[in-house]
Design a protein around this motif. Structure first.
Motif, PDB file in Angstrom:
ATOM      1  N   ASP A  78       1.347  10.508  -5.334  1.00 55.68           N
ATOM      2  CA  ASP A  78      -0.073  10.197  -5.013  1.00 55.68           C
ATOM      3  C   ASP A  78      -0.217  11.872  -4.408  1.00 55.68           C
ATOM      4  O   ASP A  78      -0.645  11.960  -3.016  1.00 55.68           O
ATOM      5  CB  ASP A  78      -0.321   9.420  -3.867  1.00 55.68           C
ATOM      6  CG  ASP A  78       0.240   7.976  -4.305  1.00 55.68           C
ATOM      7  OD1 ASP A  78       0.141   7.750  -5.347  1.00 55.68           O
ATOM      8  OD2 ASP A  78       0.780   7.305  -3.537  1.00 55.68           O
ATOM      9  N   THR A 220       3.890  -4.085  -0.083  1.00 55.26           N
ATOM     10  CA  THR A 220       3.672  -4.511  -1.010  1.00 55.26           C
ATOM     11  C   THR A 220       4.786  -5.847  -1.190  1.00 55.26           C
ATOM     12  O   THR A 220       4.178  -6.779  -1.806  1.00 55.26           O
ATOM     13  CB  THR A 220       4.228  -3.322  -2.261  1.00 55.26           C
ATOM     14  OG1 THR A 220       3.331  -2.335  -2.158  1.00 55.26           O
ATOM     15  CG2 THR A 220       4.110  -4.147  -3.385  1.00 55.26           C
ATOM     16  N   HIS A 248      -1.347   3.892  -1.297  1.00 57.04           N
ATOM     17  CA  HIS A 248      -2.703   4.176  -1.148  1.00 57.04           C
ATOM     18  C   HIS A 248      -3.431   2.734  -2.004  1.00 57.04           C
ATOM     19  O   HIS A 248      -4.688   2.727  -1.913  1.00 57.04           O
ATOM     20  CB  HIS A 248      -3.128   5.241  -1.995  1.00 57.04           C
ATOM     21  CG  HIS A 248      -3.125   5.446  -3.571  1.00 57.04           C
ATOM     22  ND1 HIS A 248      -1.765   5.071  -4.151  1.00 57.04           N
ATOM     23  CD2 HIS A 248      -3.861   5.390  -4.387  1.00 57.04           C
ATOM     24  CE1 HIS A 248      -1.940   5.243  -5.376  1.00 57.04           C
ATOM     25  NE2 HIS A 248      -3.416   5.431  -5.521  1.00 57.04           N
ATOM     26  N   LYS A 249      -2.826   1.876  -2.397  1.00 54.42           N
ATOM     27  CA  LYS A 249      -2.949   0.533  -2.970  1.00 54.42           C
ATOM     28  C   LYS A 249      -2.745  -0.556  -1.768  1.00 54.42           C
ATOM     29  O   LYS A 249      -3.263  -1.654  -2.314  1.00 54.42           O
ATOM     30  CB  LYS A 249      -2.559   0.201  -4.352  1.00 54.42           C
ATOM     31  CG  LYS A 249      -3.120   1.138  -5.406  1.00 54.42           C
ATOM     32  CD  LYS A 249      -2.870   0.899  -6.670  1.00 54.42           C
ATOM     33  CE  LYS A 249      -3.346   1.837  -7.662  1.00 54.42           C
ATOM     34  NZ  LYS A 249      -2.514   1.995  -8.854  1.00 54.42           N
TER      35      LYS A 249
END
Ligand code: SAM
Length: 273
Positions: A78, A220, A248-249
Motif C-alpha cells: 500500500d 481482518t 487500508h480496508k
C-alpha cells in the motif's frame, strides 16, 4: 476439497478458533488447498470425516489454526500509506524522541508475515526522511504466529517480486543479491530488527511502542469479540500520542475510546489517552 465444502467447514470451525468467515472470502482458495493436503495426509475422504477427526483429536485444532494463517505480504505494501509513514509519521516520531531525550523509537509489526513490513520500516527509517535525525535509533519487533514465517523473516531473503513497490533507489541501497536469484536485506538495515513467534491473542512483546502496524491481520481475521479484547491490549502497548496503522480496508471494532483517527482514509490512529 470443493470450494463449497471448504466454505461450509470454515463456517463451522472458525468461530471456535476466534476467527471470522468474512476475513476468508478472498483468500479461501489458499486454505482450501491446505485443507485438501491435510485430508490426504490423514487419509480422510471428506469434510465430514475431518470434522469428526477434529472432535476425536483435540490437538488437530492447533494444526487447523496454522492452516488458517494467511502469509501474503510484500515490501512497502500500500504505497500511499507507506509513503505517508516514511515522510510524515517516522520523522514526527524521530522529532518527538529527540525532544524527549529518548534513545530509541520502538515499532511493532503485529502479524509481520516474513518480515516485509518490519524491514520496510527499517529501510524507510535509514534511507528516508527520518535519517538526518538519527540518533535516536530504531527498534522494530515483528510478531507472527507462524514459525515458518518467522524463520523466513530472520533469514531476510526474498524473491525479487516482493520489492516491486519499494522505491527503486531504496531497493538499490538496502538489498544485496541472494544465492538463489533473490535479494537479501543488508546487514546494516537488519540492525535493531528482530522477530518473535507468538499468538497476538495471547502475548505481545513488552511495550510501550511509538508505532504499531497491525495491517491485514487481526482486524481482518479475528472475530469481533476477539478483536475488541485484542485492541484494548494493543492500546495498552502503545504510548500516549503513539500511532496505530491498520490495513487500508480494515475497520476497528466499535469506537475505541483511547484512539482518534488522524488520517481516516489511510486508517492511521493516534492514542489520545
Ligand atoms: C496477510 S499477512 C499480513 C502481513 C503484513 N502485516 C502485511 O500487511 O503485509 C497476516 C499475517 O498475520 C499472521 N497472523 C494471523 N493471526 C495471527 C495471530 N493470532 N498471531 C500472530 N500472527 C497472526 C499470519 O501468520 C500472517 O503472517
Amino acid at each position: 476439497m470443493h470450494d463449497r465444502d471448504c466454505a461450509d467447514l470454515l463456517a463451522e470451525v472458525l468461530p471456535t478458533l476466534g476467527l471470522r468467515v468474512e476475513g476468508y472470502r478472498r483468500v479461501r482458495a489458499i486454505v482450501r488447498k491446505r485443507l485438501g493436503r491435510r485430508l490426504n495426509e490423514l487419509r480422510l475422504p471428506d469434510r465430514a470425516a475431518y470434522r469428526a477427526y477434529l472432535d476425536e483429536h483435540p490437538d488437530e485444532w492447533a494444526v487447523l489454526a496454522g492452516l488458517c494463517l494467511i502469509p501474503v505480504s510484500r515490501f512497502y505494501r500500500d504505497t500511499d500509506v507507506f509513503e505517508h509513514i516514511a515522510q510524515d509519521v517516522l520523522p514526527r516520531l524521530a522529532r518527538d524522541a529527540v525532544a524527549q531525550g529518548a534513545e530509541q523509537v520502538r515499532v511493532l509489526s503485529a502479524g509481520c508475515a516474513s518480515g516485509e513490513e518490519a524491514y520496510s520500516i527499517a529501510i524507510a527509517w535509514r534511507l528516508g526522511a527520518a535519517a538526518p535525525l538519527a540518533p535516536p535509533r530504531l527498534e522494530t519487533i515483528g510478531v507472527d504466529a507462524s514459525p515458518t514465517m518467522i524463520s523466513r523473516a530472520r533469514l531476510g531473503c526474498y524473491p525479487r517480486g516482493s520489492f516491486k513497490e519499494l522505491p527503486h533507489d531504496w531497493a538499490t541501497a538496502a538489498l544485496v543479491n541472494g544465492d538463489d536469484g533473490g535479494l537479501c536485506i543488508r546487514t546494516e538495515i537488519r540492525e535493531g530488527v528482530r522477530f518473535v513467534q507468538g499468538d497476538l491473542r495471547t502475548e505481545l512483546p513488552e511495550g510501550p511502542f511509538d508505532l504499531i502496524l497491525c495491517r491485514n491481520s487481526a482486524f481482518t481475521y479475528f472475530d469481533l469479540a476477539t478483536q475488541r479484547v485484542f485492541l484494548e491490549r494493543l492500546c495498552d502497548s502503545l504510548r500516549v500520542f503513539g500511532v496505530l496503522v491498520i490495513g487500508h480496508k480494515e475497520e476497528l471494532p466499535g469506537k475505541p475510546e483511547r484512539l482518534v483517527p488522524v488520517d481516516a482514509r489511510r486508517r492511521i490512529f493516534e492514542r489520545c489517552s
